[in-house]
Design an enzyme around this catalytic site. Sequence first.
Site, mmCIF file in Angstrom:
data_model
loop_
_atom_site.group_PDB
_atom_site.id
_atom_site.type_symbol
_atom_site.label_atom_id
_atom_site.label_comp_id
_atom_site.label_asym_id
_atom_site.label_seq_id
_atom_site.Cartn_x
_atom_site.Cartn_y
_atom_site.Cartn_z
ATOM 1 N N TYR A 93 0.844 -1.189 0.000
ATOM 2 C CA TYR A 93 0.000 0.000 0.000
ATOM 3 C C TYR A 93 0.882 1.242 0.000
ATOM 4 C CZ TYR A 93 -3.420 3.534 1.274
ATOM 5 O OH TYR A 93 -4.217 4.658 1.276
ATOM 6 N N LEU A 94 0.665 2.127 -0.966
ATOM 7 C CA LEU A 94 1.461 3.345 -1.092
ATOM 8 C C LEU A 94 0.553 4.551 -0.943
ATOM 9 C CD1 LEU A 94 3.643 2.335 -4.183
ATOM 10 C CD2 LEU A 94 4.389 2.466 -1.793
ATOM 11 N N ASP A 194 0.257 0.752 -20.621
ATOM 12 C CA ASP A 194 -1.044 1.392 -20.407
ATOM 13 C C ASP A 194 -0.828 2.690 -19.640
ATOM 14 O OD1 ASP A 194 -3.760 1.806 -20.436
ATOM 15 O OD2 ASP A 194 -4.246 0.275 -18.947
#
Length: 286
Positions: A93-94, A194
Amino acid sequence: MWQAIAEHISSELDTNFTVDDKRQLSGGDSNIAFKISGAGRDFFVKINQRQQLEPFATEALSLRTLRQHHCIKVPEVICYGQTIDKAFLVLEYLPLLDESIDGWQQLGEQLATLHQQHEQAMFGFDWDNALGQTTQPNKWQSNWSSFFSEQRLGWQLQLLLEQGFGFGNIDYVVEQCRQRLAHHHPAPSLLHGDLWRGNVGFTANSPVIYDPACYYGDQETDVAFSRLFGRFPDVFYQSYQNVNQLPEGYEQRKDLYNLYHVLNHAYLFRGGFLVQAQEMIKQQFY
């Protein structure tokens, strides 16, 4: 489900992890996303139906490949797997902050450095993966013009035709594309695949990219797509060019490369993207 995910995390990290808190996050197009916490650690979790395990596995492969190059920060892959009825992908988690000029400058420099690494001699990837929810074939080929015309434009045109949306003779378009690129011989670069604003964030210390659709291809395709939906700030392109000058002819190729993404949006979302795709094909080939 959460108990099974916690057990996977515990096994991967060789620790006893339990989910003490979970919070659903906004912004996911096709997956449900959560922040989970326990034992002083936070993780980002994507959830989908059980049959979506393969896209999660190939996303993990792309993230790990990008991470191995030590150029741009990406979330660390913790694990992925299945429960009785769900598939999941667990990432570091950032915490993300607001964008900044310095952050965009860093991203331009870092992407240019990534694109300068040419350890692969062919175009493609070890596995097929997904662009959004569309399967993206990555069979290895030595010729860029053949790879892009067949596995990018030809593939998307065939998918659309199977849904009842024809854009002229596919063989003709593929051959015209091959001829357009016949004298362009880029070295294969690892691509995010992407690269638009929705897949870029900024931590306290650095930019971060995520949700990749990696393959080895022409560096210009990443740069071109960054201009299509929500163009990056000018400082990004200036810093990229300072490190890795784009070849002559890029301005003439960028719309051809972006046709791939417009066709994919036409396939996924229909509507105005079908009209945009038709107009681009007419401009490029007729």
